[in-house]
Design a protein around this motif. Structure first.
Motif, PDB file in Angstrom:
ATOM      1  N   PHE A  90       0.921  -1.266  -0.084  1.00 23.35           N
ATOM      2  CA  PHE A  90       0.040  -0.125   0.040  1.00 23.35           C
ATOM      3  C   PHE A  90       0.847   1.452   0.079  1.00 23.35           C
ATOM      4  N   PHE A  91       1.918   1.204   0.746  1.00 23.94           N
ATOM      5  CA  PHE A  91       2.744   2.344   0.961  1.00 23.94           C
ATOM      6  C   PHE A  91       3.368   2.757  -0.207  1.00 23.94           C
ATOM      7  N   ASP A  92       3.920   1.635  -0.978  1.00 22.74           N
ATOM      8  CA  ASP A  92       4.923   1.443  -2.171  1.00 22.74           C
ATOM      9  C   ASP A  92       3.970   2.662  -3.288  1.00 22.74           C
ATOM     10  N   VAL A  93       2.707   2.303  -3.332  1.00 17.87           N
ATOM     11  CA  VAL A  93       1.748   2.911  -4.297  1.00 17.87           C
ATOM     12  C   VAL A  93       1.356   4.446  -3.856  1.00 17.87           C
ATOM     13  N   ARG A  94       1.107   4.338  -2.336  1.00 14.65           N
ATOM     14  CA  ARG A  94       0.573   5.654  -2.224  1.00 14.65           C
ATOM     15  C   ARG A  94       1.767   6.628  -1.934  1.00 14.65           C
ATOM     16  N   GLU A  95       3.052   6.314  -1.716  1.00 12.57           N
ATOM     17  CA  GLU A  95       4.184   7.132  -1.620  1.00 12.57           C
ATOM     18  C   GLU A  95       4.412   7.983  -3.000  1.00 12.57           C
ATOM     19  N   ASN A  96       4.352   7.259  -4.333  1.00 12.82           N
ATOM     20  CA  ASN A  96       4.377   7.751  -5.510  1.00 12.82           C
ATOM     21  C   ASN A  96       3.381   8.879  -5.826  1.00 12.82           C
ATOM     22  N   LEU A  97       1.992   8.186  -5.635  1.00 10.68           N
ATOM     23  CA  LEU A  97       0.920   8.966  -5.926  1.00 10.68           C
ATOM     24  C   LEU A  97       0.714  10.349  -5.012  1.00 10.68           C
ATOM     25  N   GLU A  98       1.360  10.192  -3.822  1.00 11.86           N
ATOM     26  CA  GLU A  98       0.859  11.500  -2.990  1.00 11.86           C
ATOM     27  C   GLU A  98       1.878  12.396  -3.296  1.00 11.86           C
ATOM     28  N   ALA A  99       3.251  11.982  -3.765  1.00 15.97           N
ATOM     29  CA  ALA A  99       4.425  12.908  -4.090  1.00 15.97           C
ATOM     30  C   ALA A  99       3.980  13.520  -5.723  1.00 15.97           C
ATOM     31  N   LEU A 100       3.158  12.799  -6.324  1.00 16.30           N
ATOM     32  CA  LEU A 100       2.780  13.555  -7.534  1.00 16.30           C
ATOM     33  C   LEU A 100       1.370  14.449  -7.375  1.00 16.30           C
ATOM     34  N   ALA A 101       0.398  14.038  -6.441  1.00 15.70           N
ATOM     35  CA  ALA A 101      -0.606  14.747  -6.091  1.00 15.70           C
ATOM     36  C   ALA A 101      -0.160  16.340  -5.535  1.00 15.70           C
ATOM     37  N   ALA A 102       0.918  16.085  -4.580  1.00  8.18           N
ATOM     38  CA  ALA A 102       1.340  17.324  -3.987  1.00  8.18           C
ATOM     39  C   ALA A 102       2.041  18.235  -4.945  1.00  8.18           C
ATOM     40  N   VAL A 149      -7.677  16.467  -4.647  1.00  8.85           N
ATOM     41  CA  VAL A 149      -8.516  17.113  -5.160  1.00  8.85           C
ATOM     42  C   VAL A 149      -7.691  18.717  -5.782  1.00  8.85           C
ATOM     43  N   LEU A 150      -6.875  19.046  -4.947  1.00  5.62           N
ATOM     44  CA  LEU A 150      -6.121  20.293  -5.619  1.00  5.62           C
ATOM     45  C   LEU A 150      -5.126  20.113  -6.717  1.00  5.62           C
ATOM     46  N   SER A 151      -4.848  18.779  -7.010  1.00  7.76           N
ATOM     47  CA  SER A 151      -4.073  18.440  -8.160  1.00  7.76           C
ATOM     48  C   SER A 151      -4.718  18.868  -9.421  1.00  7.76           C
ATOM     49  N   GLY A 152      -5.958  18.854  -9.389  1.00 11.17           N
ATOM     50  CA  GLY A 152      -6.827  19.017 -10.443  1.00 11.17           C
ATOM     51  C   GLY A 152      -6.601  18.255 -11.576  1.00 11.17           C
ATOM     52  N   ASN A 153      -6.337  16.907 -11.302  1.00  9.06           N
ATOM     53  CA  ASN A 153      -6.225  15.740 -12.140  1.00  9.06           C
ATOM     54  C   ASN A 153      -7.119  14.508 -11.905  1.00  9.06           C
ATOM     55  N   PRO A 154      -8.158  14.713 -12.752  1.00  8.31           N
ATOM     56  CA  PRO A 154      -9.496  13.629 -12.511  1.00  8.31           C
ATOM     57  C   PRO A 154      -8.795  12.242 -12.583  1.00  8.31           C
ATOM     58  N   LEU A 155      -7.887  11.752 -13.125  1.00  4.59           N
ATOM     59  CA  LEU A 155      -7.353  10.189 -13.322  1.00  4.59           C
ATOM     60  C   LEU A 155      -6.752  10.138 -12.094  1.00  4.59           C
ATOM     61  N   LEU A 156      -5.957  10.888 -11.646  1.00  2.00           N
ATOM     62  CA  LEU A 156      -5.185  10.826  -9.987  1.00  2.00           C
ATOM     63  C   LEU A 156      -6.445  10.475  -9.062  1.00  2.00           C
ATOM     64  N   GLN A 157      -7.418  11.246  -9.034  1.00  4.98           N
ATOM     65  CA  GLN A 157      -8.328  11.309  -8.300  1.00  4.98           C
ATOM     66  C   GLN A 157      -9.272  10.041  -8.442  1.00  4.98           C
ATOM     67  N   ASP A 158      -9.415   9.203  -9.394  1.00  2.00           N
ATOM     68  CA  ASP A 158      -9.778   8.147  -9.787  1.00  2.00           C
ATOM     69  C   ASP A 158      -9.048   6.920  -8.978  1.00  2.00           C
ATOM     70  N   LEU A 159      -7.510   7.126  -9.308  1.00  3.01           N
ATOM     71  CA  LEU A 159      -6.711   6.167  -8.809  1.00  3.01           C
ATOM     72  C   LEU A 159      -6.534   6.097  -7.207  1.00  3.01           C
ATOM     73  N   MET A 160      -6.707   7.423  -6.574  1.00  2.00           N
ATOM     74  CA  MET A 160      -6.568   7.401  -5.128  1.00  2.00           C
ATOM     75  C   MET A 160      -7.686   7.241  -4.472  1.00  2.00           C
ATOM     76  N   GLN A 161      -9.021   7.035  -5.006  1.00  2.00           N
ATOM     77  CA  GLN A 161      -9.963   6.997  -4.285  1.00  2.00           C
ATOM     78  C   GLN A 161     -10.244   5.512  -3.534  1.00  2.00           C
ATOM     79  N   PRO A 162      -9.937   4.525  -4.165  1.00  3.77           N
ATOM     80  CA  PRO A 162      -9.957   3.297  -3.303  1.00  3.77           C
ATOM     81  C   PRO A 162      -9.097   3.400  -2.310  1.00  3.77           C
TER      82      PRO A 162
END
Length: 239
Positions: A90-102, A149-162
């Motif tokens: 879980f953290f392997d995925v989250r670390e990279n997606l959270e950095a992109l979101a920020a 949400v502030l990333s403004g990227n709908p695809l990233l939001q869809d990936l992070m929602q689950p």
């Protein structure tokens, strides 16, 4: 002030019965009403919620896809345990997606979104000061959701929602007394980087924050697994 609780009732509204059952069960798992290892029986839940077994079955299938439920041979469906290996994945995925979101949030955040982020930060600080662990876990998860949400990227939001529900559940299971000030401090640093538009620093702080959370969570889960020993056969949910 009492800790915040989320409405998980099956009442009137625009959502389908399947969605209502799904949300009620999901919240019950996240908040600990259905503990890890507990059996979940379709017919018992249908009777409890006063619905047919079809929406319950569909809700359970969705929760299994999202990792909240697990079907085991000769045992049926149980609430998934939060194990060390799964949490590391879980953290392997989250670390990279959270950095992109920020990074993206620092580039695209608007004034209204930043105000909302600051409100969540202030709310979490108050919850930490007052020892309201449940509120703190929910607000910290909401803070991370708002960054996405502030990333403004709908695809990233869809990936992070689950991942959102898993994050809230993990916060609740691994929170330790005294964690609040450190967590809020790291969130404040991230907020300032996003507000200033410093994408590189925001991404770095997000990655560091997730790495710190990862180390603490894995240590707690490993110690708990060693102390608990072999998993017990839990009671049937709904009986």
């Amino acid at each position: 002030m009492a800790e915040t609780t989320r409405d998980t009732s099956i009442g009137a509204g625009d959502k389908s019965l399947r969605d209502k059952v799904y949300e009620a069960l999901r919240e019950r798992i996240i908040e600990g009403g259905l503990e890890p290892g507990r059996r979940v029986v379709e017919r018992n839940l249908a009777a409890e919620f006063e619905v047919s077994r079809i929406p319950v079955r569909e809700a359970m299938q969705r929760l299994e896809t999202e990792g909240f439920l697990t079907t085991q041979p000769r045992r049926g469906t149980i609430v998934s345990r939060v194990g060390v290996e799964d949490t590391a994945h879980f953290f392997d995925v989250r670390e990279n997606l959270e950095a992109l979101a920020a990074d993206l949030a620092a580039r695209h955040a608007d004034a209204a979104g930043l105000r909302r982020l600051e409100q969540l930060l202030l709310g979490a600080r108050r919850a930490a000061e007052r020892g309201r662990a449940r509120d703190l876990a929910a607000l910290n998860a909401d803070f991370h959701r708002q960054i996405v949400v502030l990333s403004g990227n709908p695809l990233l939001q869809d990936l992070m929602q689950p991942l959102d529900g898993r994050l809230r559940r993990l916060f609740r299971l691994t929170a330790e007394p005294g964690d609040g000030p450190l967590m809020c401090g790291e969130h404040e640093e991230l907020f300032h980087a996003v507000r200033s538009g410093d994408a590189q620093t925001a991404a770095h702080l997000a990655r560091r924050h997730v790495a710190n959370t990862r180390a603490a969570a894995l240590q707690i889960l490993a110690a708990r697994a060693a102390a608990e020993g072999p998993e017990p056969l839990s009671a049937v949910a709904g009986r």
